[in-house]
Design a protein around this motif. Structure first.
Motif, short mmCIF file in Angstrom:
data_model
loop_
_atom_site.label_atom_id
_atom_site.label_comp_id
_atom_site.label_asym_id
_atom_site.label_seq_id
_atom_site.Cartn_x
_atom_site.Cartn_y
_atom_site.Cartn_z
N MET A 113 0.84 -1.19 0.00
CA MET A 113 0.00 0.00 0.00
C MET A 113 0.88 1.24 0.00
SD MET A 113 -3.07 -1.06 2.61
CE MET A 113 -4.17 -2.42 2.22
N LEU A 114 0.62 2.16 -0.93
CA LEU A 114 1.52 3.29 -1.12
C LEU A 114 1.02 4.61 -0.58
CD1 LEU A 114 3.03 2.61 -4.65
CD2 LEU A 114 4.15 2.48 -2.44
N ASN A 115 -0.01 4.61 0.27
CA ASN A 115 -0.41 5.88 0.87
C ASN A 115 0.67 6.31 1.86
OD1 ASN A 115 -1.24 5.00 3.75
ND2 ASN A 115 -2.38 3.60 2.43
N LEU A 116 0.77 7.62 2.09
CA LEU A 116 1.87 8.16 2.89
C LEU A 116 1.86 7.70 4.35
CD1 LEU A 116 2.15 11.79 1.51
CD2 LEU A 116 3.76 9.91 1.22
N GLU A 117 0.75 7.15 4.80
CA GLU A 117 0.68 6.68 6.17
C GLU A 117 1.07 5.21 6.31
OE1 GLU A 117 -3.20 7.51 7.60
OE2 GLU A 117 -2.93 9.68 7.62
N SER A 118 1.32 4.55 5.19
CA SER A 118 1.67 3.14 5.25
C SER A 118 3.13 2.98 5.66
CB SER A 118 1.43 2.47 3.89
OG SER A 118 2.28 3.01 2.90
N SER A 119 3.44 1.83 6.21
CA SER A 119 4.78 1.59 6.76
C SER A 119 5.87 1.62 5.70
CB SER A 119 4.80 0.25 7.50
OG SER A 119 4.52 -0.82 6.61
N VAL A 120 5.54 1.34 4.44
CA VAL A 120 6.58 1.27 3.42
C VAL A 120 7.23 2.63 3.17
CG1 VAL A 120 5.61 -0.74 2.25
CG2 VAL A 120 4.89 1.55 1.56
N TRP A 121 6.54 3.73 3.51
CA TRP A 121 7.10 5.06 3.31
C TRP A 121 8.04 5.46 4.44
CZ3 TRP A 121 7.33 8.23 -0.71
CH2 TRP A 121 6.43 8.07 -1.76
N GLN A 122 7.99 4.77 5.54
CA GLN A 122 8.71 5.23 6.73
C GLN A 122 10.22 5.24 6.57
OE1 GLN A 122 7.20 3.49 10.37
NE2 GLN A 122 5.13 3.46 9.53
N ASN A 123 10.76 4.31 5.79
CA ASN A 123 12.20 4.31 5.55
C ASN A 123 12.64 5.59 4.85
OD1 ASN A 123 14.84 2.65 5.36
ND2 ASN A 123 14.52 3.31 3.26
N ASP A 124 11.92 5.95 3.77
CA ASP A 124 12.26 7.17 3.04
C ASP A 124 12.07 8.41 3.92
OD1 ASP A 124 12.72 5.54 0.90
OD2 ASP A 124 11.53 6.71 -0.51
N GLN A 125 10.96 8.44 4.68
CA GLN A 125 10.70 9.59 5.54
C GLN A 125 11.81 9.76 6.58
OE1 GLN A 125 6.82 8.53 6.97
NE2 GLN A 125 5.76 9.61 5.31
N GLN A 126 12.26 8.65 7.15
CA GLN A 126 13.33 8.71 8.14
C GLN A 126 14.64 9.17 7.52
OE1 GLN A 126 15.00 9.18 11.25
NE2 GLN A 126 13.23 7.94 11.85
N LEU A 127 14.93 8.71 6.30
CA LEU A 127 16.16 9.13 5.62
C LEU A 127 16.13 10.61 5.28
CD1 LEU A 127 17.01 6.19 3.18
CD2 LEU A 127 18.31 6.95 5.17
N TYR A 128 14.99 11.11 4.79
CA TYR A 128 14.87 12.54 4.51
C TYR A 128 15.08 13.35 5.79
CZ TYR A 128 13.04 11.97 -0.26
OH TYR A 128 12.90 11.69 -1.60
N ALA A 129 14.40 12.94 6.86
CA ALA A 129 14.50 13.68 8.12
C ALA A 129 15.93 13.66 8.65
CB ALA A 129 13.54 13.08 9.14
N THR A 130 16.56 12.49 8.61
CA THR A 130 17.93 12.37 9.11
C THR A 130 18.88 13.23 8.28
OG1 THR A 130 17.52 10.13 9.90
CG2 THR A 130 19.81 10.75 9.54
N ALA A 131 18.70 13.21 6.95
CA ALA A 131 19.58 13.99 6.08
C ALA A 131 19.42 15.49 6.30
CB ALA A 131 19.28 13.65 4.62
N PHE A 132 18.17 15.95 6.37
CA PHE A 132 17.92 17.39 6.48
C PHE A 132 18.19 17.93 7.88
CE2 PHE A 132 14.58 16.87 2.87
CZ PHE A 132 15.62 16.72 1.96
N GLU A 133 17.81 17.17 8.89
CA GLU A 133 18.00 17.64 10.26
C GLU A 133 19.49 17.71 10.65
OE1 GLU A 133 15.96 18.92 12.27
OE2 GLU A 133 13.93 18.25 11.75
N ASN A 134 20.30 16.90 10.00
CA ASN A 134 21.73 16.86 10.32
C ASN A 134 22.57 17.64 9.31
OD1 ASN A 134 22.12 14.90 12.74
ND2 ASN A 134 20.68 13.83 11.40
N SER A 135 21.94 18.54 8.56
CA SER A 135 22.65 19.36 7.58
C SER A 135 22.42 20.84 7.86
CB SER A 135 22.17 19.02 6.16
OG SER A 135 22.47 17.68 5.82
N ASP A 136 23.35 21.65 7.44
CA ASP A 136 23.23 23.11 7.52
C ASP A 136 23.23 23.68 6.11
OD1 ASP A 136 23.32 23.32 10.37
OD2 ASP A 136 25.47 22.82 10.26
N PRO A 137 22.78 24.94 5.95
CA PRO A 137 22.80 25.55 4.62
C PRO A 137 24.18 25.48 3.98
CG PRO A 137 21.55 26.92 6.13
CD PRO A 137 22.18 25.84 6.96
#
Length: 204
Positions: A113-137
């Motif tokens: 299931m590809l809705n944004l609340e499904s578990s399959v999206w969580q890996n990408d969401q975590q990677l985006y968050a980790t990348a952006f939160e640990n970066s500066d301009p």
């Protein structure tokens, strides 16, 4: 190696354990779904399309040494940010419980299931968050984690395209669920491939 393992599986199911270098558990989806279905359909072989690459593959040695700890320690905790993000370990635990109490068919439905609340999206969401939160301009070291993940999926998509014979119309791709969102986007955006959801085939 996959060809040798599949040949062993089709000739004598027990002999797959003797294939040199083959270390997949019998419960692995490659065997339980891929090999079993290919054998049932009478295929002579199956194709390996994975491209093994670590998330830190694009980091320099100096950048790896500058990390405050393991990649696991950099993951964003749900209670540390103001936006919704899931605890992947907790999700895996809950899904295992649902699988134990339900059916394998329902499990596969949830994983596709590809809705944004499904578990399959969580890996990408975590990677985006980790990348952006640990970066500066202007500083993109941690963004390389997502770049490596995207590069891996692009190379997998390229392998998928190059597997079928010219007269083949359809190819079944069996992959870990964390690849489904991004790999699906890549295949959908490519002009020569048209991915089809397996959900209609999982009804019943």
């Amino acid at each position: 190696m996959v060809d040798r393992a599949y040949t062993a599986y089709t000739s004598d199911n027990e002999s797959i354990d003797t294939v040199s270098g083959w270390d997949r558990d019998r419960s692995d989806e490659i065997i339980q779904v891929g090999f079993r279905l290919a054998d049932k359909l009478g295929h002579d072989s199956v194709a390996a399309v994975d491209y093994h690459q670590r998330l830190d593959a694009l980091l320099t040695e100096e950048e790896k040494q500058q990390l405050s700890g393991s990649l696991q320690s950099l993951l964003i905790k749900p209670d540390s940010v103001q936006y919704p993000i899931y605890d992947i370990a907790e999700t895996v635990k809950k899904e295992q419980q649902r699988l134990n109490e339900g059916s394998l068919l329902e499990h596969y439905k949830r994983l596709n299931m590809l809705n944004l609340e499904s578990s399959v999206w969580q890996n990408d969401q975590q990677l985006y968050a980790t990348a952006f939160e640990n970066s500066d301009p202007g500083e993109y070291t941690m963004v390389k984690l997502m770049t490596a993940w995207t590069q891996r999926n692009l190379r997998i998509a390229s392998n998928i395209w190059n597997v079928p014979n010219a007269d083949d119309q359809r190819t079944l791709v069996i992959y870990g669920s964390s690849h489904v969102p991004q790999l699906g986007q890549i295949l959908t955006g490519s002009p020569m491939m048209s991915p089809v959801s397996p959900l209609p085939y999982l009804e019943g």
